[in-house]
Design a protein around this motif. Structure first.
Motif, PDB file in Angstrom:
ATOM      1  N   TYR A 131      31.598 -36.567  10.021  1.00 44.95           N
ATOM      2  CA  TYR A 131      32.357 -35.755   9.064  1.00 44.95           C
ATOM      3  C   TYR A 131      33.765 -35.495   9.582  1.00 44.95           C
ATOM      4  N   GLY A 132      34.732 -35.600   8.655  1.00 45.63           N
ATOM      5  CA  GLY A 132      36.093 -35.155   8.925  1.00 45.63           C
ATOM      6  C   GLY A 132      36.833 -35.979   9.953  1.00 45.63           C
ATOM      7  N   GLY A 133      37.765 -35.289  10.633  1.00 45.11           N
ATOM      8  CA  GLY A 133      38.659 -35.950  11.575  1.00 45.11           C
ATOM      9  C   GLY A 133      40.049 -36.125  10.979  1.00 45.11           C
ATOM     10  N   GLU A 134      40.898 -36.831  11.685  1.00 36.56           N
ATOM     11  CA  GLU A 134      42.269 -37.073  11.209  1.00 36.56           C
ATOM     12  C   GLU A 134      42.733 -38.454  11.629  1.00 36.56           C
ATOM     13  N   ASP A 135      43.757 -38.974  10.913  1.00 40.01           N
ATOM     14  CA  ASP A 135      44.278 -40.299  11.248  1.00 40.01           C
ATOM     15  C   ASP A 135      45.481 -40.176  12.167  1.00 40.01           C
ATOM     16  N   SER A 136      46.189 -41.259  12.364  1.00 41.37           N
ATOM     17  CA  SER A 136      47.298 -41.271  13.317  1.00 41.37           C
ATOM     18  C   SER A 136      48.467 -40.409  12.876  1.00 41.37           C
ATOM     19  N   GLU A 137      48.547 -40.051  11.592  1.00 38.80           N
ATOM     20  CA  GLU A 137      49.617 -39.188  11.097  1.00 38.80           C
ATOM     21  C   GLU A 137      49.127 -37.765  10.847  1.00 38.80           C
ATOM     22  N   ARG A 138      47.997 -37.438  11.397  1.00 37.45           N
ATOM     23  CA  ARG A 138      47.389 -36.116  11.278  1.00 37.45           C
ATOM     24  C   ARG A 138      46.959 -35.766   9.848  1.00 37.45           C
ATOM     25  N   HIS A 139      46.741 -36.778   9.002  1.00 34.57           N
ATOM     26  CA  HIS A 139      46.132 -36.533   7.702  1.00 34.57           C
ATOM     27  C   HIS A 139      44.642 -36.301   7.925  1.00 34.57           C
ATOM     28  N   ARG A 140      44.187 -35.128   7.554  1.00 29.53           N
ATOM     29  CA  ARG A 140      42.790 -34.777   7.808  1.00 29.53           C
ATOM     30  C   ARG A 140      41.868 -35.299   6.712  1.00 29.53           C
ATOM     31  N   LYS A 141      40.589 -35.452   7.054  1.00 28.72           N
ATOM     32  CA  LYS A 141      39.625 -36.092   6.167  1.00 28.72           C
ATOM     33  C   LYS A 141      38.511 -35.124   5.795  1.00 28.72           C
ATOM     34  N   ASP A 142      37.895 -35.384   4.628  1.00 27.90           N
ATOM     35  CA  ASP A 142      36.814 -34.521   4.154  1.00 27.90           C
ATOM     36  C   ASP A 142      35.569 -35.321   3.797  1.00 27.90           C
ATOM     37  N   ASP A 143      35.472 -36.559   4.274  1.00 31.05           N
ATOM     38  CA  ASP A 143      34.370 -37.433   3.887  1.00 31.05           C
ATOM     39  C   ASP A 143      33.185 -37.323   4.847  1.00 31.05           C
ATOM     40  N   PHE A 144      31.998 -37.565   4.293  1.00 27.42           N
ATOM     41  CA  PHE A 144      30.751 -37.588   5.062  1.00 27.42           C
ATOM     42  C   PHE A 144      30.155 -38.996   5.017  1.00 27.42           C
ATOM     43  N   TRP A 145      29.813 -39.528   6.169  1.00 24.49           N
ATOM     44  CA  TRP A 145      29.190 -40.836   6.287  1.00 24.49           C
ATOM     45  C   TRP A 145      27.933 -40.737   7.135  1.00 24.49           C
ATOM     46  N   VAL A 146      26.940 -41.602   6.853  1.00 23.41           N
ATOM     47  CA  VAL A 146      25.779 -41.699   7.728  1.00 23.41           C
ATOM     48  C   VAL A 146      25.704 -43.102   8.324  1.00 23.41           C
ATOM     49  N   LEU A 147      25.382 -43.145   9.604  1.00 22.63           N
ATOM     50  CA  LEU A 147      25.182 -44.393  10.338  1.00 22.63           C
ATOM     51  C   LEU A 147      23.683 -44.562  10.549  1.00 22.63           C
ATOM     52  N   ASP A 148      23.129 -45.671  10.097  1.00 22.56           N
ATOM     53  CA  ASP A 148      21.687 -45.914  10.119  1.00 22.56           C
ATOM     54  C   ASP A 148      21.232 -46.332  11.520  1.00 22.56           C
ATOM     55  N   ILE A 149      20.526 -45.434  12.203  1.00 19.33           N
ATOM     56  CA  ILE A 149      20.058 -45.720  13.549  1.00 19.33           C
ATOM     57  C   ILE A 149      18.957 -46.772  13.532  1.00 19.33           C
ATOM     58  N   GLY A 150      18.124 -46.782  12.474  1.00 20.05           N
ATOM     59  CA  GLY A 150      17.075 -47.790  12.375  1.00 20.05           C
ATOM     60  C   GLY A 150      17.634 -49.195  12.390  1.00 20.05           C
ATOM     61  N   ALA A 151      18.744 -49.402  11.688  1.00 16.85           N
ATOM     62  CA  ALA A 151      19.388 -50.717  11.676  1.00 16.85           C
ATOM     63  C   ALA A 151      19.961 -51.050  13.046  1.00 16.85           C
ATOM     64  N   LEU A 152      20.500 -50.035  13.717  1.00 16.21           N
ATOM     65  CA  LEU A 152      21.025 -50.249  15.064  1.00 16.21           C
ATOM     66  C   LEU A 152      19.929 -50.681  16.023  1.00 16.21           C
ATOM     67  N   ARG A 153      18.790 -49.997  15.953  1.00 22.48           N
ATOM     68  CA  ARG A 153      17.682 -50.322  16.854  1.00 22.48           C
ATOM     69  C   ARG A 153      17.118 -51.716  16.566  1.00 22.48           C
ATOM     70  N   SER A 154      17.075 -52.084  15.269  1.00 24.19           N
ATOM     71  CA  SER A 154      16.610 -53.430  14.917  1.00 24.19           C
ATOM     72  C   SER A 154      17.540 -54.472  15.492  1.00 24.19           C
ATOM     73  N   PHE A 155      18.823 -54.190  15.426  1.00 21.73           N
ATOM     74  CA  PHE A 155      19.826 -55.089  15.982  1.00 21.73           C
ATOM     75  C   PHE A 155      19.638 -55.238  17.481  1.00 21.73           C
ATOM     76  N   GLN A 156      19.413 -54.116  18.174  1.00 19.11           N
ATOM     77  CA  GLN A 156      19.268 -54.149  19.614  1.00 19.11           C
ATOM     78  C   GLN A 156      17.987 -54.861  20.028  1.00 19.11           C
ATOM     79  N   THR A 157      16.868 -54.611  19.324  1.00 19.03           N
ATOM     80  CA  THR A 157      15.584 -55.214  19.662  1.00 19.03           C
ATOM     81  C   THR A 157      15.595 -56.722  19.442  1.00 19.03           C
ATOM     82  N   ALA A 158      16.226 -57.134  18.333  1.00 19.40           N
ATOM     83  CA  ALA A 158      16.261 -58.559  18.010  1.00 19.40           C
ATOM     84  C   ALA A 158      17.176 -59.337  18.935  1.00 19.40           C
TER      85      ALA A 158
END
Length: 491
Positions: free
Chosen positions: A393-420
């Motif tokens: 959630y949130g954060g800012e870019d190189s010009e200090r424009h702040r963000k209001d977006d929410f993202w989810v990163l799928d850990i299941g996909a990460l683990r599948s990638f690592q196992t394979a």
């Protein structure tokens, strides 16, 4: 200064087409042995394949299903009406939820539900909705007392046994705070809370520190003080309960010996199991950004600890600050974003494995359109939530424009990638979530934590509004609001 479902449809689950190409489930089940059988003439492959599994009791079938991945269970449920009923039962899906999310988190989630929600709870529907989240519900919480924390940024916020614990940060006028505040949250249903100022006395005022929760202890490291001095002291905050409605934090300086990480602030940290803390990067003296990785091993009931630097890790992330580091279970951690040595803002993802034959960093080179992943950012938050996903959630870019977006990163996909062991990263790792209710809106360098279930996320403070040139020391606006964010679940 820079502070720094039972839904009734299979569409909610991954398509099981690949699993159907594998050997059928019946091939893995041994033929039943009947006490009345005196010869092998009573059994033939054709008789077995057409009738034996259909004659099994539901309990036996369920015990087999619980050994299988979710995609195989869904494939099995498509074979006939009876199997669909068995494979959709709570006796299958409650254990699956506990297996994949942990019993502690599931128990905490159930405890937070109302009586009506518990009565109509479908575990299959719950699993489907948590596995494929689409939206978040947000609301602002108010304080019923006259005392509440000053607006601030680059502070720490932790959730301990139904309490929020807030420490330090930077505020208006360039001051750095040394105060500790606590607030009882309970089951998360309250819209009004009561902040209490805890007279802990130490550590000294700072911002950009990290504060990591291990059991009932907080492990605080580093930060930047009023004079811009980078720190490398390690503190233990022990949680002490005084009755049912009072809590205090007893801070003490930890004996870590002579080998310690160089002083820094705006670094990233996370736990690495029950008795280890890992830190990476940060800003050192004269604005130098680090790319080193250190692990603190705690012992003797957290009365002492020893730091050691992780050496010989291949292809490690470049130097950065204001990034995030999140433990995802086992020996794995995920690093995201931050600001590099050239003041560039990043959105790369790295997976770190501290186990195996040796520590290893691996960059996940993501493919897809820019709209399919978060834009580069620094000063965001990253929290492990219900369903084994990291919420950014949130954060800012190189010009200090702040963000209001929410993202989810799928850990299941990460683990599948690592196992394979594949060199190609799955494309659908990220998903942006929509917001319902009163959004926290644009902010950076805020504090975030989650409750024991991972269903409720709490956001406090941060820097908000406006655009500030990197060279400017003032003009920043600090926030002192507390928000509750949760996954929208149709139970």
């Amino acid at each position: 200064m820079k502070p720094t479902a039972e839904t009734g449809h299979l569409s909610a689950f991954p398509a099981p087409t690949k699993v159907l190409k594998k050997a059928p489930l019946m091939a893995s089940i041994p033929p039943p042995v009947s006490p009345s059988s005196s010869s092998s003439s009573s059994y033939s492959p054709s008789n077995y394949s057409s009738s034996s599994i259909t004659q099994m009791g539901s309990d036996h079938i369920i015990s087999i299903l619980l050994l299988l991945p979710v995609e195989s269970i869904l494939s099995f449920s498509m074979t006939c009406r009876r199997f669909r009923s068995v494979a959709s039962s709570d006796s299958v899906w409650e254990p699956i939820c506990r297996r994949e999310w942990g019993s502690g988190g599931v128990d905490a989630l159930v405890a937070s539900l109302s009586q009506q929600e518990r009565q109509r709870l479908s575990w299959k529907r719950l699993y489907a909705q948590v596995s494929r989240p689409s939206s978040l519900s947000c609301r602002r919480l108010s304080s019923k007392s006259g005392a509440f924390p000053n607006p601030r940024a680059s502070h720490s916020l932790n959730f301990i046994s139904d309490w929020l614990v807030l420490f330090g940060g930077g505020c208006e006028g360039g001051r750095h705070l040394d105060d500790t505040w606590v607030a009882y949250i309970g089951n998360g249903h309250n819209r009004v809370i009561c902040w209490q100022h805890v007279n802990s006395g130490v550590p000294s005022g700072r911002f950009g520190q990290t504060c990591t929760l291990l059991s009932k202890f907080l492990v605080l490291f580093g930060g930047i003080n009023d004079n811009g001095e980078r720190l490398n002291d390690t503190w233990i905050g022990e949680v002490l309960y005084e009755g049912q409605i009072d809590l205090r934090i007893a801070w003490r300086l930890l004996d870590v010996g002579t080998l310690v990480p160089p002083p820094r602030g705006a670094h990233a940290a996370c736990c690495a199991g029950d008795q280890r803390v890992m830190i990476h990067g940060g800003i050192g003296s004269y604005g130098l950004r680090f790319d080193d990785t250190w692990i603190l091993d705690l012992s003797d009931d957290f009365k002492s600890g020893r730091w050691h630097q992780v050496m010989n890790a291949q292809s490690s992330p470049p130097p950065r600050s204001g990034h995030s580091l999140t433990w995802i279970g086992g020996t794995y951690m995920v690093l995201f974003g931050g600001r590099g040595s050239g003041y560039e803002v990043l959105n790369d993802v790295w997976l770190f494995d501290v186990g195996g034959d040796g520590p290893e960093w691996k960059e996940l080179k993501l493919s897809g359109l820019p709209s399919e992943m978060p834009l580069p950012r620094v000063g965001h938050s990253a929290t492990l939530i219900l369903g084994n996903k990291i919420l950014i959630y949130g954060g800012e870019d190189s010009e200090r424009h702040r963000k209001d977006d929410f993202w989810v990163l799928d850990i299941g996909a990460l683990r599948s990638f690592q196992t394979a062991g594949s060199k190609k990263t799955p494309r659908k790792l990220w998903k942006r979530l929509s917001i319902e209710g009163h959004s926290p809106q644009y902010r950076s360098f805020h504090g975030v934590c989650t409750d024991r279930s991972g269903h409720y996320v709490y956001v406090f403070g941060g820097m908000v509004d406006g655009v500030v040139h990197p060279a400017e020391a003032y003009g920043l606006s600090f926030n002192g609001e507390l928000y509750q964010v949760k996954l929208v679940l149709q139970l």
